[in-house]
Every structure is written in C-alpha cells, then in structure tokens.
Write a protein that holds these residues in place. Structure first.
Motif, mmCIF file in Angstrom:
data_model
loop_
_atom_site.group_PDB
_atom_site.id
_atom_site.type_symbol
_atom_site.label_atom_id
_atom_site.label_comp_id
_atom_site.label_asym_id
_atom_site.label_seq_id
_atom_site.Cartn_x
_atom_site.Cartn_y
_atom_site.Cartn_z
ATOM 1 N N UNK A 130 -27.229 -9.416 -29.487
ATOM 2 C CA UNK A 130 -26.036 -8.733 -28.989
ATOM 3 C C UNK A 130 -24.936 -8.709 -30.043
ATOM 4 N N UNK A 131 -24.888 -9.751 -30.875
ATOM 5 C CA UNK A 131 -23.885 -9.782 -31.941
ATOM 6 C C UNK A 131 -24.119 -8.669 -32.968
ATOM 7 N N UNK A 132 -25.385 -8.273 -33.081
ATOM 8 C CA UNK A 132 -25.731 -7.229 -34.047
ATOM 9 C C UNK A 132 -25.793 -5.843 -33.417
ATOM 10 N N UNK A 133 -25.437 -5.744 -32.145
ATOM 11 C CA UNK A 133 -25.596 -4.480 -31.430
ATOM 12 C C UNK A 133 -24.759 -3.355 -32.049
ATOM 13 N N UNK A 134 -23.553 -3.680 -32.520
ATOM 14 C CA UNK A 134 -22.703 -2.661 -33.133
ATOM 15 C C UNK A 134 -23.373 -2.096 -34.383
ATOM 16 N N UNK A 135 -23.958 -2.990 -35.198
ATOM 17 C CA UNK A 135 -24.670 -2.539 -36.389
ATOM 18 C C UNK A 135 -25.872 -1.682 -36.043
ATOM 19 N N UNK A 136 -26.607 -2.092 -34.993
ATOM 20 C CA UNK A 136 -27.754 -1.295 -34.556
ATOM 21 C C UNK A 136 -27.320 0.100 -34.126
ATOM 22 N N UNK A 137 -26.233 0.163 -33.355
ATOM 23 C CA UNK A 137 -25.750 1.462 -32.869
ATOM 24 C C UNK A 137 -25.307 2.357 -34.026
ATOM 25 N N UNK A 138 -24.638 1.758 -35.014
ATOM 26 C CA UNK A 138 -24.211 2.545 -36.172
ATOM 27 C C UNK A 138 -25.415 3.074 -36.948
ATOM 28 N N UNK A 139 -26.430 2.231 -37.132
ATOM 29 C CA UNK A 139 -27.632 2.664 -37.855
ATOM 30 C C UNK A 139 -28.354 3.773 -37.102
ATOM 31 N N UNK A 140 -28.483 3.602 -35.784
ATOM 32 C CA UNK A 140 -29.154 4.614 -34.972
ATOM 33 C C UNK A 140 -28.375 5.928 -35.005
ATOM 34 N N UNK A 141 -27.045 5.834 -34.898
ATOM 35 C CA UNK A 141 -26.222 7.032 -34.946
ATOM 36 C C UNK A 141 -26.331 7.755 -36.281
ATOM 37 N N UNK A 142 -26.354 6.984 -37.387
ATOM 38 C CA UNK A 142 -26.471 7.597 -38.710
ATOM 39 C C UNK A 142 -27.834 8.260 -38.886
ATOM 40 N N UNK A 143 -28.896 7.608 -38.404
ATOM 41 C CA UNK A 143 -30.236 8.186 -38.514
ATOM 42 C C UNK A 143 -30.321 9.483 -37.714
ATOM 43 N N UNK A 144 -29.783 9.479 -36.494
ATOM 44 C CA UNK A 144 -29.810 10.684 -35.667
ATOM 45 C C UNK A 144 -29.002 11.809 -36.299
ATOM 46 N N UNK A 145 -27.845 11.471 -36.844
ATOM 47 C CA UNK A 145 -26.991 12.475 -37.494
ATOM 48 C C UNK A 145 -27.713 13.105 -38.688
ATOM 49 N N UNK A 146 -28.342 12.255 -39.511
ATOM 50 C CA UNK A 146 -29.077 12.759 -40.674
ATOM 51 C C UNK A 146 -30.277 13.598 -40.252
#
Length: 295
Positions: free
Chosen positions: A17-33
């Motif tokens: 859960x502490x890393x959830x923000x990082x996971x969301x940012x990575x997922x968002x960047x991958x989807x955007x790309x």
C-alpha cells in the motif's frame, strides 16, 4: 536430498500500500504511452479524411476487420517523400559513430579506471565538464571552424560531431564496469604473456559486454534522434539524417494533405529504437540495475 525449491517471501499488504502511488503513476504512464503509440499507428493506416473525422481508432478497427488498411501511406512516405534516403543516412551515421565511440571510449574508460597516473584525475575532471556542456553553447564556434576548413555539408563532419558529443558520456558510463572487474584477471593474463593492450581486448572488454551493449543502445537513440547539430550542418538534402528529414517531410505533407503518410513516417522513424528496446530490454535492465560485474 537437498531441497532446491526457492521460497518466495510473503506479500505484505501494508508495504504494498505504501507503494500504491508509485504503481498508479507507472500504470498511468504506461497507458498514456500505449495510447499515444497506438493512436499514431492507427492514424498511419487510415485516410486523411478519417483522421480529420475524429474517430481514428474506430476507423482503424473497421478497416482492420474488412482488410482495407491503407498501407499505401507507408509506400508514399518511404518512396515519394525520400524517407528511404534519410533512413539509410541515419543508419550509416549510427553504425560508423557507435563503432568509433566504443573503440575510443572503452580503452579510455579502462585506462582511467584501472591505472593510476599523474593526470588521471585531471582527465576525469575535463571529461565530466565536457559531458555537462550543452551543445547550444559550442555549436557556433564549431560551425565557424567548419566554415574555415570548408567542412560544412559533409557526412564526415556529422560523424565526427556525433562521436565527439557522445564520448564523455560513454567513458563515464563504462567506468564502473571496468573498475569492478577482478584485478586477478589482469595478473593471470600477464603471466600468460599478454601485454596491457591484448589483455584489454581479449579479457576485459568481453567481460564489460553488458555495459557496452547498454551504452551503445543509449548512444544509438541519441544519434538516431539527433536534430540540432544535423539541422545546422546537413544543409544538403542528400546527407540529412532521419530527424531533420522527417521535420522537412512533415512540413510538406501537412500542407499537401498527406496526413496518413506523415504518421506512417513517424512510425518508421520510431520503429528501430522500439525494436531495440524489445529485443535487448533484459540486458538494459540488468546493466542499469546491476551496475557492473562485481569482483
């Protein structure tokens, strides 16, 4: 019988859960790309009217199901717009430049990391300063020298500049790879009668392969996508690399209405770096995260 089964550590929800923000940012960047690349690919296989219609994905899937994709966009970009000439120019520049960079930078990095001599620290300092100087600050003096030597508008000038601009970064990237190699390898090679030059090329150079491959990929991306230097020095269309060629093509195709061919050109330019990352992604990750071979 020994148990060779590797046990995975249990997943701790609190830590995840502490890393959830990082996971969301990575997922968002991958989807955007993925959306950007997918849209560009789809636009390269439809007509200009469908691009201006505002529903490129829908038009793409309709043509995909009916087998009527507009591959003529790629033919137009490759042949009619001379993209093939720019592509081959960049390929030539990359092959010559990357080979010369490794031949020059790898021995230099090895010497700086393994040998102690009076000017070692000074050379490292000068190299680090050179790596931090932006090209825009030195391009005009270089251009003045090139004019005086009548060396503008030639392939050799572009290759020379590409080599010089990338050597400092390559030296510093390879530095830890050579520094962490076991010193016993050099001693064993000396016992076998190898001089330092032969020891480097036959023993140390192959062991630094992960770093050499990775830095070559980074340099390929830099040279392949280079725009500023080639815009100034490649004033002849016959020697222009693909970045400047694509820029000029986009200007012409935009006013001529060849929007599908314009996106097809972008896909062709992007394809080599994408294929390299797909084929060599494991080596890149291993090199970047692992650093170098530990002695």
């Amino acid at each position: 019988m020994a148990n060779n089964t590797k046990l995975r550590s249990p997943i701790k929800i609190r830590n995840e859960l502490k890393l959830s923000v990082g996971y969301l940012l990575c997922i968002g960047w991958v989807l955007f790309t993925f959306i950007l690349i997918g849209w560009t690919l789809a636009a390269s296989l439809v007509t200009p009217r469908e691009i201006f219609g505002g529903n490129v994905p829908g038009s793409f899937f309709e043509r995909l199901l009916s087998g009527e994709l507009v591959f003529n966009n790629y033919v137009l970009a490759w042949e009619a717009q001379n993209l093939s000439v720019f592509f081959i120019n960049s390929l030539i520049y990359c092959i010559i430049s990357l080979t010369a960079i490794i031949i020059i930078a790898a021995p230099a990095s090895y010497a700086l990391s393994r040998f102690r001599f009076r000017s070692n620290a000074l050379i490292q300092t000068i190299t680090s300063i050179a790596m931090g100087v932006p090209a825009v600050m030195i391009i005009m003096p270089i251009f003045s020298i090139a004019i005086a030597l009548q060396a503008t508008g030639t392939r050799s000038t572009l290759v020379f500049l590409y080599i010089g601009m990338n050597i400092p970064f390559t030296i510093f990237y390879l530095f830890p790879f050579f520094r962490n190699l076991p010193s016993g390898l050099e001693e064993a090679a000396a016992v076998d009668g190898c001089n330092p030059v032969r020891t480097f090329w036959q023993v140390m150079f192959p062991l630094a392969q992960p770093g050499i491959i990775t830095v070559t990929i980074f340099n390929f991306i830099t040279v392949w996508n280079e725009f500023f230097i080639s815009m100034i020095f490649a004033n002849d269309a016959a020697i222009r690399p693909i970045a400047v060629g694509l820029f000029n093509m986009v200007q012409g195709m935009r006013y001529a209405g060849h929007w599908g061919a314009m996106f097809a050109s972008a896909v062709i330019v992007f394809a080599p770096t994408f294929v390299l990352f797909i084929l060599l992604s494991n080596k890149i990750i291993t090199s970047v995260t692992g650093g170098a071979i530990k002695g």
